[in-house]
Scaffold this motif. Structure first.
Motif, PDB file in Angstrom:
ATOM      1  N   PHE A 187       0.843  -1.190   0.000  1.00 21.00           N
ATOM      2  CA  PHE A 187       0.000   0.000   0.000  1.00 21.00           C
ATOM      3  C   PHE A 187       0.886   1.250   0.000  1.00 21.00           C
ATOM      4  O   PHE A 187       1.940   1.269   0.652  1.00 21.00           O
ATOM      5  N   ALA A 188       0.453   2.296  -0.698  1.00 18.87           N
ATOM      6  CA  ALA A 188       1.189   3.568  -0.692  1.00 18.87           C
ATOM      7  C   ALA A 188       0.254   4.694  -0.294  1.00 18.87           C
ATOM      8  O   ALA A 188      -0.834   4.839  -0.852  1.00 18.87           O
ATOM      9  N   ASP A 189       0.652   5.472   0.679  1.00 17.57           N
ATOM     10  CA  ASP A 189      -0.070   6.669   1.103  1.00 17.57           C
ATOM     11  C   ASP A 189       0.298   7.790   0.140  1.00 17.57           C
ATOM     12  O   ASP A 189       1.469   8.198   0.069  1.00 17.57           O
ATOM     13  N   VAL A 190      -0.675   8.299  -0.621  1.00 19.98           N
ATOM     14  CA  VAL A 190      -0.371   9.305  -1.648  1.00 19.98           C
ATOM     15  C   VAL A 190      -0.798  10.714  -1.223  1.00 19.98           C
ATOM     16  O   VAL A 190      -0.910  11.607  -2.050  1.00 19.98           O
ATOM     17  N   ARG A 191      -1.024  10.924   0.057  1.00 21.26           N
ATOM     18  CA  ARG A 191      -1.437  12.252   0.515  1.00 21.26           C
ATOM     19  C   ARG A 191      -0.328  13.281   0.340  1.00 21.26           C
ATOM     20  O   ARG A 191      -0.549  14.365  -0.176  1.00 21.26           O
ATOM     21  N   VAL A 192       0.867  12.948   0.800  1.00 17.24           N
ATOM     22  CA  VAL A 192       1.983  13.889   0.754  1.00 17.24           C
ATOM     23  C   VAL A 192       3.206  13.172   0.195  1.00 17.24           C
ATOM     24  O   VAL A 192       3.657  12.178   0.760  1.00 17.24           O
ATOM     25  N   ILE A 225       4.847   7.020  -8.991  1.00 17.49           N
ATOM     26  CA  ILE A 225       3.952   7.968  -8.322  1.00 17.49           C
ATOM     27  C   ILE A 225       4.749   9.104  -7.693  1.00 17.49           C
ATOM     28  O   ILE A 225       4.403  10.278  -7.825  1.00 17.49           O
ATOM     29  N   ALA A 226       5.848   8.746  -6.990  1.00 16.82           N
ATOM     30  CA  ALA A 226       6.645   9.761  -6.308  1.00 16.82           C
ATOM     31  C   ALA A 226       7.271  10.745  -7.290  1.00 16.82           C
ATOM     32  O   ALA A 226       7.268  11.957  -7.060  1.00 16.82           O
ATOM     33  N   HIS A 238       4.433  13.044  -9.163  1.00 12.24           N
ATOM     34  CA  HIS A 238       3.358  13.307  -8.203  1.00 12.24           C
ATOM     35  C   HIS A 238       2.389  14.368  -8.696  1.00 12.24           C
ATOM     36  O   HIS A 238       1.200  14.326  -8.370  1.00 12.24           O
ATOM     37  N   ILE A 239       2.854  15.318  -9.492  1.00 14.20           N
ATOM     38  CA  ILE A 239       1.922  16.330 -10.014  1.00 14.20           C
ATOM     39  C   ILE A 239       0.978  15.686 -11.017  1.00 14.20           C
ATOM     40  O   ILE A 239      -0.243  15.896 -10.978  1.00 14.20           O
ATOM     41  N   ALA A 240       1.516  14.873 -11.934  1.00 12.81           N
ATOM     42  CA  ALA A 240       0.667  14.190 -12.913  1.00 12.81           C
ATOM     43  C   ALA A 240      -0.316  13.256 -12.212  1.00 12.81           C
ATOM     44  O   ALA A 240      -1.483  13.144 -12.621  1.00 12.81           O
ATOM     45  N   PHE A 241       0.117  12.588 -11.143  1.00 14.42           N
ATOM     46  CA  PHE A 241      -0.764  11.694 -10.407  1.00 14.42           C
ATOM     47  C   PHE A 241      -1.883  12.492  -9.733  1.00 14.42           C
ATOM     48  O   PHE A 241      -3.045  12.089  -9.739  1.00 14.42           O
TER      49      PHE A 241
END
Length: 407
Positions: free
Chosen positions: A41-46, A154-155, A158-161
């Motif tokens: 799992f990846a937390d994509v909040r920040v 993703i990292a 991150h803007i495109a995501f």
């Protein structure tokens, strides 16, 4: 036994983005044979910027994303929570004098080998006694393993995501999973990559056992050397649980469009509330995309509309940069973070502090004019927070806007 991959997707579809969700995570990968399966799992909040000061503005930046691996095997920890750092191409390839951006910017795509390391603050939850144990930081390594490669994509994008996530929220609040999938595929990510609302390692642990390995839970076969997860089920409880799962499957077989519509509406309403919380009511017109401008956006557009892109860079410095079609996105972000703390009690009770963050960014959107020069066409100001005071978020936005307004 043959490894199972993505067979659980229909079940996850019903769990996407509940209305009360304040944040998001993705399931990066699910793999392995029975009794040795693992969910990432990846937390994509920040997506934090961990670039050393000496490297800021260089050709490479370091981005950090939280990834949690939850294990089924009795011989492994309950989970390992990793602060994964990736080497990404420099966010902005244009110097302050306004030289042209490199054509065909190098991007990290899922499937590519990524250069990564485990950063400070990583830890694991031991299965034997449900106590946490630090995981040592590592040096740089290279791997094309799916979970690592997807996390790196993703990292580093991150803007495109973020654009993909918000573009999937349509007028009226519906969430367009197809639109989200179409956009993330451009990053090499799976078209059916699921979004979930859970963001804490303890929540990922619960999610995996309730939704991926529930058969073992109902059969009383979950590895439990600590004795703290055992909850004997009566036959009535077992039958009720089975009926609930069967009903969920029937709903899924009938289609998930209405479910996704309801969930998307909840997300859109939440985001609208957050924006209202962090910016004063009222507006001064509409942007090029038809949206109603906030006061901060109106004041900045009055200053910047039509000005050359290099003026932005000269004032604001090197931005986080993305380019899509005929539009460039120059983003400047301020964030505040407080790490989560997870506590485990007797009988499997999970508690702790969920941590918090506050974030505000100003994004300059530029397009080419008739002479081919990139000029400011629109400005977006967005804020988000969880576990942080409204005052902290508002002050960050106002400080960032003052900076963008110039001396």
């Amino acid at each position: 036994m043959k490894a199972t991959r993505w067979l659980w997707m229909p079940l996850v579809a019903a769990l996407l983005l509940p209305p009360e969700a304040r944040a998001f995570a993705v399931v990066l990968q699910y793999a392995g044979a029975v009794d040795d399966r693992v969910a990432y799992f990846a937390d994509v909040r920040v997506i934090a910027n961990r670039t050393p000061p000496a490297g800021v503005g260089g050709t490479t930046e370091v981005r950090e994303i939280d990834v949690t691996a939850v294990y089924e095997s009795a011989d492994k920890p309950e989970f390992v929570h990793m602060k994964l750092q990736f080497q990404c191409p420099g966010a902005f390839p244009m110097d302050r004098a306004g030289a042209r951006a490199r054509e065909n910017m190098p991007r990290v795509r899922a499937g590519d080998a990524v250069t990564f390391r485990i950063g400070p603050g990583s830890y694991q939850l031991r299965r034997t006694d449900l106590k946490t144990e630090p995981v040592a930081a590592t040096g740089w390594n290279t791997s094309a393993a799916p979970a690592l490669s997807r996390a790196g994509a993703i990292a580093c994008n991150h803007i495109a995501f973020d654009h993909a996530l918000h573009a999937a929220i349509k007028a009226g609040g519906t969430f367009d999973a197809g639109e989200f999938g179409k956009r993330v595929v451009a990053l090499g990510l799976p078209v059916d990559m699921p979004l979930i609302a859970e963001t804490l390692p303890s929540e990922f642990l619960e999610f995996a056992w309730e939704n991926f390995w529930w058969e073992k839970v109902l059969a009383g076969k979950r590895p439990d050397p600590s004795g703290k997860w055992a909850t004997p089920l009566s036959e009535a409880d077992r039958q009720a649980a089975m009926q609930k799962l069967k009903q969920k499957q029937r709903e899924l077989e009938a289609g998930t469009a209405s479910i996704q519509a309801d969930l998307g509406q909840g997300i859109a309403q939440l985001q609208a509330r957050m924006r209202a919380d962090t910016q004063a009511a009222g507006a001064g017109g509409r942007g090029p995309d038809g949206r109603k401008l906030t006061p901060l956006e109106s004041s900045l557009i009055a200053i910047w509309k039509g000005r050359p892109e290099q003026d932005v860079v000269a004032l604001m410095g090197n931005p986080q940069f993305d380019e899509s079609g005929d539009t460039r996105f120059l983003r400047y972000t301020r964030t505040w973070e407080r790490d989560a703390v997870t506590a485990y009690g007797s009988q499997g009770v999970v508690g702790g502090d969920a941590g918090g963050f506050a974030m505000c960014f100003v994004e300059f959107r530029t397009r080419r004019d008739a002479l081919g020069q990139w000029r400011v066409d629109d400005i977006l100001v967005r804020s988000d927070y969880e576990g942080a005071g409204l005052g902290r978020t508002r002050s960050m936005c106002e400080a960032l806007a003052r900076h963008a307004a110039g001396p």
